[in-house]
Write an enzyme that holds these catalytic residues in place. Sequence first.
Site, PDB file in Angstrom:
ATOM      1  CG  ASN A  98      -2.095  -0.997   0.951  1.00 17.12           C
ATOM      2  OD1 ASN A  98      -2.428  -1.276  -0.207  1.00 17.12           O
ATOM      3  ND2 ASN A  98      -2.679  -1.538   2.003  1.00 17.12           N
ATOM      4  CG  HIS A 282       4.500  -4.200  10.924  1.00 13.24           C
ATOM      5  ND1 HIS A 282       4.144  -5.499  11.181  1.00 13.24           N
ATOM      6  CD2 HIS A 282       3.351  -3.554  10.642  1.00 13.24           C
ATOM      7  CE1 HIS A 282       2.834  -5.619  11.063  1.00 13.24           C
ATOM      8  NE2 HIS A 282       2.325  -4.457  10.746  1.00 13.24           N
TER       9      HIS A 282
HETATM   10  N1  CTP Z   1       3.989  -1.542   2.638  1.00 21.54           N
HETATM   11  C1  CTP Z   1       5.266  -1.090   2.304  1.00 21.54           C
HETATM   12  N2  CTP Z   1       5.546   0.247   2.409  1.00 21.54           N
HETATM   13  C2  CTP Z   1       4.615   1.104   2.842  1.00 21.54           C
HETATM   14  C3  CTP Z   1       3.327   0.652   3.199  1.00 21.54           C
HETATM   15  C4  CTP Z   1       3.051  -0.692   3.091  1.00 21.54           C
HETATM   16  O1  CTP Z   1       6.129  -1.865   1.924  1.00 21.54           O
HETATM   17  N3  CTP Z   1       4.919   2.417   2.915  1.00 21.54           N
HETATM   18  C5  CTP Z   1       3.678  -2.980   2.448  1.00 21.54           C
HETATM   19  C6  CTP Z   1       3.854  -3.797   3.736  1.00 21.54           C
HETATM   20  O2  CTP Z   1       4.345  -5.071   3.412  1.00 21.54           O
HETATM   21  C7  CTP Z   1       2.436  -3.886   4.258  1.00 21.54           C
HETATM   22  C8  CTP Z   1       1.602  -3.911   2.974  1.00 21.54           C
HETATM   23  O3  CTP Z   1       2.315  -3.074   2.073  1.00 21.54           O
HETATM   24  O4  CTP Z   1       2.181  -5.042   5.006  1.00 21.54           O
HETATM   25  C9  CTP Z   1       0.191  -3.402   3.163  1.00 21.54           C
HETATM   26  O5  CTP Z   1       0.209  -2.137   3.793  1.00 21.54           O
HETATM   27  P1  CTP Z   1      -0.622  -1.852   5.125  1.00 21.54           P
HETATM   28  O6  CTP Z   1      -2.064  -1.931   4.820  1.00 21.54           O
HETATM   29  O7  CTP Z   1      -0.106  -0.601   5.730  1.00 21.54           O
HETATM   30  O8  CTP Z   1      -0.239  -3.170   5.986  1.00 21.54           O
HETATM   31  P2  CTP Z   1       0.218  -3.433   7.486  1.00 21.54           P
HETATM   32  O9  CTP Z   1       1.117  -2.340   7.968  1.00 21.54           O
HETATM   33  O10 CTP Z   1       0.768  -4.825   7.564  1.00 21.54           O
HETATM   34  O11 CTP Z   1      -1.092  -3.359   8.264  1.00 21.54           O
HETATM   35  P3  CTP Z   1      -1.270  -2.994   9.786  1.00 21.54           P
HETATM   36  O12 CTP Z   1      -0.698  -1.596   9.969  1.00 21.54           O
HETATM   37  O13 CTP Z   1      -2.758  -3.048   9.961  1.00 21.54           O
HETATM   38  O14 CTP Z   1      -0.527  -4.042  10.552  1.00 21.54           O
END
Ligand code: CTP
Length: 308
Positions: A98, A282
Amino acid sequence: MPLVLRTLLFGFVTLLVVVLIIDDIAEVEEETAKNILRFLDPERDISILKGTLKPGDIIHYVFDRHSTTNISENLYRLLPTVSPMKNQHHRRCAIVGNSGILLNSSCGPEIDSHDFVIRCNLAPVEEYHRDVGWRTNLVTMNPSVVQRAFQDLVSEEWRDRFLQRLRSLSGSVLWIPAFMAKGGEERVEWALRLILLHTVDVRTAFPSLRLLHAVRGYWLTNNVHIKRPTTGLLMYTMATRFCEEIHLYGFWPFPLDPRGKPVKYHYYDTLKYEYTSSSSPHTMPLEFRTLSTLHRQGALRLHTGTCD
Ligand code: CTP
């Protein structure tokens, strides 16, 4: 040597090099998939199946082991009877993260050209389809999404928006990690109630604890010390089982692009993220470095530029 012969020879050598490189890449891909397979079987672990649990059963959260939740009637009704990934095998898969790096990328058509497209956290596509595409075969939904993107479904308007998003998925797998961390059970329950009340053509899946432990275990034994794998890394790990070629888009956990221009954390909202904060669940930059290494080895393709 006559020109014709020289041209033929050059062509032959080039072809040989290309074949050898492709062979090498296929080998690395196969090797990675095989290693991951020793830890998990995504066809089985992608979702708990109906026969294995009953309403009222107690489940321990993966990351809050001392806390438990119960399998609700609604969740039980939405458990699949067979694995949503049963017999699925795809040649080219895209996993769409995302990151705002996707904005102005024009990668939509390229992403849609894959045989299987995985998206994360019900990210919107309609207004961004030029850059992110439309096609969705599997989409994840962390419980936090219900609050963050759909205002906890408090009003008719938000419930409608949520249902509209789900209806646009028609036939896709909706993957809900309901047992990852405590705190989201009510949100999952509201969402499930809506799905059951309305005709929504999605195939719900609830990952087993085994999958989450196995993914973490796999990366740990490879010396990648990930606190809590992101959705993107979970999807990549699973996809190695059913995809021959994996392409990642929208993975860029950094505030600036390679040319030093600011990049939004998400392509669709204003959420800010502390990429290096130790309180964050994360370790995205570490994950990214790992994925970059796999890209260099030819095990996956990481797309961070534009697609024109
Ligand atoms: N991602 C990325 N760099 C970003 C945002 C997202 O590489 N700036 C990747 C990550 O692998 C992430 C995935 O896209 O898991 C989906 O984004 P997001 O919805 O933000 O996922 P999570 O952070 O895993 O969700 P949450 O915050 O609910 O744990």
